[in-house]
Design a protein around this motif. Structure first.
Motif, PDB file in Angstrom:
ATOM      1  N   GLY A   1       0.780  -1.224   0.000  1.00 50.73           N
ATOM      2  CA  GLY A   1       0.000   0.000   0.000  1.00 50.73           C
ATOM      3  C   GLY A   1       0.813   1.276   0.000  1.00 50.73           C
ATOM      4  N   SER A   2       1.902   1.335  -0.764  1.00 52.32           N
ATOM      5  CA  SER A   2       2.701   2.555  -0.828  1.00 52.32           C
ATOM      6  C   SER A   2       2.122   3.513  -1.866  1.00 52.32           C
ATOM      7  CB  SER A   2       4.152   2.230  -1.174  1.00 52.32           C
ATOM      8  OG  SER A   2       4.240   1.696  -2.485  1.00 52.32           O
ATOM      9  N   ILE A   3       2.425   4.808  -1.704  1.00 51.66           N
ATOM     10  CA  ILE A   3       2.007   5.845  -2.650  1.00 51.66           C
ATOM     11  C   ILE A   3       3.205   6.736  -2.932  1.00 51.66           C
ATOM     12  CG2 ILE A   3       0.318   7.629  -3.182  1.00 51.66           C
ATOM     13  CD1 ILE A   3      -0.355   5.877  -0.017  1.00 51.66           C
ATOM     14  N   ILE A   4       3.414   7.102  -4.210  1.00 56.04           N
ATOM     15  CA  ILE A   4       4.523   7.972  -4.585  1.00 56.04           C
ATOM     16  C   ILE A   4       4.003   9.189  -5.335  1.00 56.04           C
ATOM     17  CG2 ILE A   4       4.992   6.807  -6.794  1.00 56.04           C
ATOM     18  CD1 ILE A   4       8.007   7.282  -6.192  1.00 56.04           C
ATOM     19  N   ARG A   5       4.616  10.344  -5.070  1.00 55.48           N
ATOM     20  CA  ARG A   5       4.314  11.572  -5.800  1.00 55.48           C
ATOM     21  C   ARG A   5       5.617  12.300  -6.093  1.00 55.48           C
ATOM     22  NH1 ARG A   5       0.416   9.130  -6.440  1.00 55.48           N
ATOM     23  NH2 ARG A   5      -1.671   9.474  -5.567  1.00 55.48           N
ATOM     24  N   HIS A   6       5.794  12.723  -7.348  1.00 58.44           N
ATOM     25  CA  HIS A   6       6.971  13.513  -7.702  1.00 58.44           C
ATOM     26  C   HIS A   6       6.798  14.919  -7.157  1.00 58.44           C
ATOM     27  CE1 HIS A   6      10.392  15.025  -9.849  1.00 58.44           C
ATOM     28  NE2 HIS A   6       9.647  15.925 -10.467  1.00 58.44           N
ATOM     29  N   TYR A   7       7.890  15.473  -6.612  1.00 60.86           N
ATOM     30  CA  TYR A   7       7.833  16.825  -6.043  1.00 60.86           C
ATOM     31  C   TYR A   7       8.492  17.826  -6.987  1.00 60.86           C
ATOM     32  CZ  TYR A   7       8.603  20.754  -2.867  1.00 60.86           C
ATOM     33  OH  TYR A   7       8.641  22.004  -2.305  1.00 60.86           O
TER      34      TYR A   7
ATOM     35  N   ASP B   1      12.702  18.803  -9.042  1.00 59.95           N
ATOM     36  CA  ASP B   1      14.165  18.810  -9.086  1.00 59.95           C
ATOM     37  C   ASP B   1      14.794  17.536  -8.531  1.00 59.95           C
ATOM     38  OD1 ASP B   1      14.014  21.415 -10.113  1.00 59.95           O
ATOM     39  OD2 ASP B   1      13.964  22.271  -8.096  1.00 59.95           O
ATOM     40  N   GLY B   2      14.382  16.396  -9.071  1.00 65.54           N
ATOM     41  CA  GLY B   2      14.982  15.135  -8.646  1.00 65.54           C
ATOM     42  C   GLY B   2      14.548  14.656  -7.282  1.00 65.54           C
ATOM     43  N   ILE B   3      13.401  15.122  -6.797  1.00 68.74           N
ATOM     44  CA  ILE B   3      12.914  14.755  -5.471  1.00 68.74           C
ATOM     45  C   ILE B   3      11.544  14.094  -5.599  1.00 68.74           C
ATOM     46  CG2 ILE B   3      12.202  15.601  -3.206  1.00 68.74           C
ATOM     47  CD1 ILE B   3      14.155  17.925  -3.601  1.00 68.74           C
ATOM     48  N   ASP B   4      11.423  12.900  -5.045  1.00 64.50           N
ATOM     49  CA  ASP B   4      10.163  12.169  -5.030  1.00 64.50           C
ATOM     50  C   ASP B   4       9.809  11.823  -3.588  1.00 64.50           C
ATOM     51  OD1 ASP B   4       9.972  11.891  -7.978  1.00 64.50           O
ATOM     52  OD2 ASP B   4      11.790  10.702  -7.693  1.00 64.50           O
ATOM     53  N   ILE B   5       8.530  11.947  -3.247  1.00 66.43           N
ATOM     54  CA  ILE B   5       8.062  11.690  -1.889  1.00 66.43           C
ATOM     55  C   ILE B   5       7.196  10.436  -1.893  1.00 66.43           C
ATOM     56  CG2 ILE B   5       6.653  12.593   0.009  1.00 66.43           C
ATOM     57  CD1 ILE B   5       7.502  15.404  -0.871  1.00 66.43           C
ATOM     58  N   VAL B   6       7.430   9.567  -0.914  1.00 66.33           N
ATOM     59  CA  VAL B   6       6.725   8.294  -0.827  1.00 66.33           C
ATOM     60  C   VAL B   6       6.142   8.132   0.564  1.00 66.33           C
ATOM     61  CG1 VAL B   6       6.889   5.794  -1.145  1.00 66.33           C
ATOM     62  CG2 VAL B   6       8.372   7.299  -2.465  1.00 66.33           C
ATOM     63  N   CYS B   7       4.954   7.544   0.626  1.00 68.45           N
ATOM     64  CA  CYS B   7       4.379   7.116   1.903  1.00 68.45           C
ATOM     65  C   CYS B   7       4.332   5.598   1.915  1.00 68.45           C
ATOM     66  CB  CYS B   7       2.984   7.687   2.108  1.00 68.45           C
ATOM     67  SG  CYS B   7       2.230   7.166   3.669  1.00 68.45           S
ATOM     68  N   TYR B   8       4.913   4.995   2.953  1.00 66.89           N
ATOM     69  CA  TYR B   8       4.859   3.547   3.166  1.00 66.89           C
ATOM     70  C   TYR B   8       4.029   3.257   4.415  1.00 66.89           C
ATOM     71  CZ  TYR B   8       8.730   3.141  -0.186  1.00 66.89           C
ATOM     72  OH  TYR B   8       9.509   3.200  -1.305  1.00 66.89           O
ATOM     73  N   ASN B   9       3.316   2.142   4.403  1.00 68.71           N
ATOM     74  CA  ASN B   9       2.526   1.714   5.553  1.00 68.71           C
ATOM     75  C   ASN B   9       3.181   0.478   6.170  1.00 68.71           C
ATOM     76  OD1 ASN B   9      -0.126   3.372   5.579  1.00 68.71           O
ATOM     77  ND2 ASN B   9       0.090   2.781   3.425  1.00 68.71           N
ATOM     78  N   ASN B  10       3.754   0.621   7.379  1.00 66.41           N
ATOM     79  CA  ASN B  10       4.255  -0.583   8.039  1.00 66.41           C
ATOM     80  C   ASN B  10       3.240  -1.056   9.067  1.00 66.41           C
ATOM     81  OD1 ASN B  10       4.648   0.897  10.419  1.00 66.41           O
ATOM     82  ND2 ASN B  10       6.830   1.192  10.056  1.00 66.41           N
ATOM     83  N   SER B  11       3.558  -2.072   9.842  1.00 66.88           N
ATOM     84  CA  SER B  11       2.589  -2.697  10.734  1.00 66.88           C
ATOM     85  C   SER B  11       2.254  -1.831  11.937  1.00 66.88           C
ATOM     86  CB  SER B  11       3.116  -4.051  11.217  1.00 66.88           C
ATOM     87  OG  SER B  11       4.363  -3.888  11.882  1.00 66.88           O
ATOM     88  N   SER B  12       3.067  -0.823  12.232  1.00 64.30           N
ATOM     89  CA  SER B  12       2.833   0.029  13.398  1.00 64.30           C
ATOM     90  C   SER B  12       2.157   1.350  13.025  1.00 64.30           C
ATOM     91  CB  SER B  12       4.159   0.323  14.115  1.00 64.30           C
ATOM     92  OG  SER B  12       4.761  -0.871  14.567  1.00 64.30           O
ATOM     93  N   TYR B  13       2.704   2.061  12.026  1.00 65.88           N
ATOM     94  CA  TYR B  13       2.171   3.350  11.620  1.00 65.88           C
ATOM     95  C   TYR B  13       2.792   3.723  10.268  1.00 65.88           C
ATOM     96  CZ  TYR B  13       6.052   3.680  14.892  1.00 65.88           C
ATOM     97  OH  TYR B  13       7.189   3.392  15.603  1.00 65.88           O
ATOM     98  N   PRO B  14       2.122   4.547   9.490  1.00 63.29           N
ATOM     99  CA  PRO B  14       2.681   4.973   8.204  1.00 63.29           C
ATOM    100  C   PRO B  14       3.830   5.955   8.404  1.00 63.29           C
ATOM    101  CG  PRO B  14       0.299   5.326   8.330  1.00 63.29           C
ATOM    102  CD  PRO B  14       0.778   5.065   9.717  1.00 63.29           C
TER     103      PRO B  14
ATOM    104  N   TYR C   1      11.935   1.702  -4.704  1.00 62.90           N
ATOM    105  CA  TYR C   1      11.689   2.881  -5.532  1.00 62.90           C
ATOM    106  C   TYR C   1      12.225   2.591  -6.935  1.00 62.90           C
ATOM    107  CZ  TYR C   1      12.994   7.502  -7.493  1.00 62.90           C
ATOM    108  OH  TYR C   1      13.180   8.593  -8.307  1.00 62.90           O
ATOM    109  N   LEU C   2      11.469   3.029  -7.957  1.00 61.37           N
ATOM    110  CA  LEU C   2      11.865   2.828  -9.343  1.00 61.37           C
ATOM    111  C   LEU C   2      11.703   4.132 -10.107  1.00 61.37           C
ATOM    112  CD1 LEU C   2      12.452   1.095 -11.933  1.00 61.37           C
ATOM    113  CD2 LEU C   2       9.992   0.626 -12.004  1.00 61.37           C
TER     114      LEU C   2
END
Length: 453
Positions: A40-46, A48-61, A382-383
């Motif tokens: 359940g990860s989500i990626i958004r390009h920001y 100048d070579g910067i991308d932001i990702v949200c990952y969901n682990n078992s405790s908290y995102p 990340y790809l």
């Protein structure tokens, strides 16, 4: 002294080469060396070579940043959250949606924080808007219309019915509008903001014997402070029976694309359908059959501006030569060439789930980015890849025939009930941690053309 200067010069040149190679690489596969994730990860390009990702682990995102040429990142942990389902970046602010950890009635939430908070390890404040009428918000979009910033989300009410929220930024507070959409017959899935509409996808509720898939067209208001829940809503039903996600992305003007995994269609045993719309008109439907013995899921779609290319991300278990393998496949579907054989990028061993584009006037610099995980260890991945280039060394390539089909649409209007409340955000501190980023594979820049004699 000369030896020292020579060494420093070599290091400087090497750093320049590596930095350029990171920024201009055709393909790149990176991963988080110090943390893990659930699906359940989500990626958004920001920028100048910067991308932001949200990952969901078992405790908290947690949110993190992949910055090209940098081998560390600062994670921002959202302790109150159970799951982040989607996020968007608007005017240097990250807006996210999902549900809180508390197991109580109405634990849906939309929150936000400054992108700048990801650049360092300083204390960070995150704002949360609790939505007591809803249990979850699946997807959000942020836009400016009717002289206000609107954060629009789709999800589910506490009565397990379809519900939307339109949050309007009134500067001193948020005006939160809830709309009952679809009752208990449909599940809202995704949304996109076009020039004149907020378009929402929905599908049949699994507890209902049959109902068509549906598109909802909410006209943008023009009166300051008005919500999208005004008057009758134009809707379209189609005859697709959808499995899993029903994705939608905006194109230019009132155009948009949708993608879904459907049941048997016109000889296709395992069909994935991409549809092209100009406002209310469905122009074309492309179908790719992944075969009966491949257990494949729709991950995401993306539309690359200026190229008329739709990127369709699929992942799952593929059967090849009497064996099975975890595989991610990203098709490049060119609208004007349909029906035709389409090329695809392939990466084995990683489930890539989310896509976003890096736009550039120069087509050679247009890339897409994707996020996901390696299933056997739940390592965050990340790809980055060029959307129109298939001669790199990280990604394999394959092809598949994309046929065209006709899908009928039935059109009518419905009304949507609305409830309005005023809310102030709850602000909580988020803790931070530095993590290491490794590089699994990098394809260099494009091969230089040989000079003619």
């Amino acid at each position: 002294m000369k030896t020292i200067l020579k060494s420093l010069f070599c290091i400087f040149i090497a750093m320049l080469f590596l930095s350029a190679n990171e920024a201009k690489a055709i393909e790149q596969v990176r991963y988080n060396m110090d943390d893990y994730t659930n699906p359940g990860s989500i990626i958004r390009h920001y920028a100048d070579g910067i991308d932001i990702v949200c990952y969901n682990n078992s405790s908290y995102p947690y949110f993190m940043m992949y910055k090209h040429g940098v081998s560390t990142t600062n994670e921002l942990f959202l302790d109150p959250m159970d799951t982040v389902c989607d996020f968007e970046i608007y005017n240097d602010t990250v807006y996210f949606c999902g549900k809180m950890q508390e197991r109580m009635v109405g634990h849906a939430v939309i929150g936000y924080f400054a992108v700048a908070d990801l650049f360092n390890l300083n204390p960070s404040n995150v704002s949360y808007i609790n939505l007591p009428a809803m249990t979850n918000v699946w997807a959000i979009e942020v836009g400016w219309f009717a002289s206000r910033k609107h954060v629009v989300g789709v999800g589910q009410s506490i009565d397990s019915e379809g519900m939307m929220v339109d949050m309007i930024d009134e500067y001193a507070h948020w005006m939160v509008n809830f709309g009952d959409v679809g009752g208990d017959t449909v599940l809202l899935s995704d949304l996109a903001i076009t020039q004149d509409y907020v378009v929402v996808t929905s599908k049949r509720n699994v507890n209902i014997v049959y109902t068509p898939s549906r598109l909802w067209y909410f006209e943008k208001p023009t009166t300051t402070g008005s919500s999208i829940f005004q008057g009758n809503i134009y809707i379209q039903d189609n005859n697709l029976e959808i499995i899993g996600k029903y994705r939608i992305r905006a194109m230019a003007g009132n155009g948009f694309i949708t993608a879904c995994h459907s049941n048997y269609i016109h000889g296709s045993l395992n069909p994935f359908v991409v549809s092209y719309y100009s406002g209310f008109t469905c122009n074309r439907n492309a179908v790719i059959d992944e075969g009966l013995y491949n257990f494949v899921t729709l991950g995401d779609i993306s539309y690359t501006l200026g190229t008329n290319v739709v990127n369709l991300l699929l992942h799952g278990t593929y059967h090849t030569n009497s064996s099975s393998i975890t595989r991610s496949v990203i098709y490049e579907i060119i609208y004007g060439a349909l029906p035709s054989t389409v090329m695809a990028h392939v990466y084995d061993g990683v489930i890539f789930e989310s896509l976003d584009r890096i736009w550039s006037i120069n087509l050679d610099e247009q890339h897409l980015v994707s996020s996901g995980y390696r299933p056997e260890a739940y390592v965050p991945y990340y790809l980055k890849y060029n959307s129109l280039y298939f001669d790199g060394s990280c990604l394999a390539k394959t092809d598949k025939y994309a046929d065209t089909i006709y899908i009928s649409h039935e059109e009518f209007k419905v009304s949507v009930d609305r409830v309005k409340t005023e809310q102030l955000p709850i602000v909580e501190a988020a803790w931070r941690k530095e993590m290491r980023i490794g590089t699994e594979c990098t394809s260099p820049t494009y091969p230089q053309k040989k000079e003619e004699d």
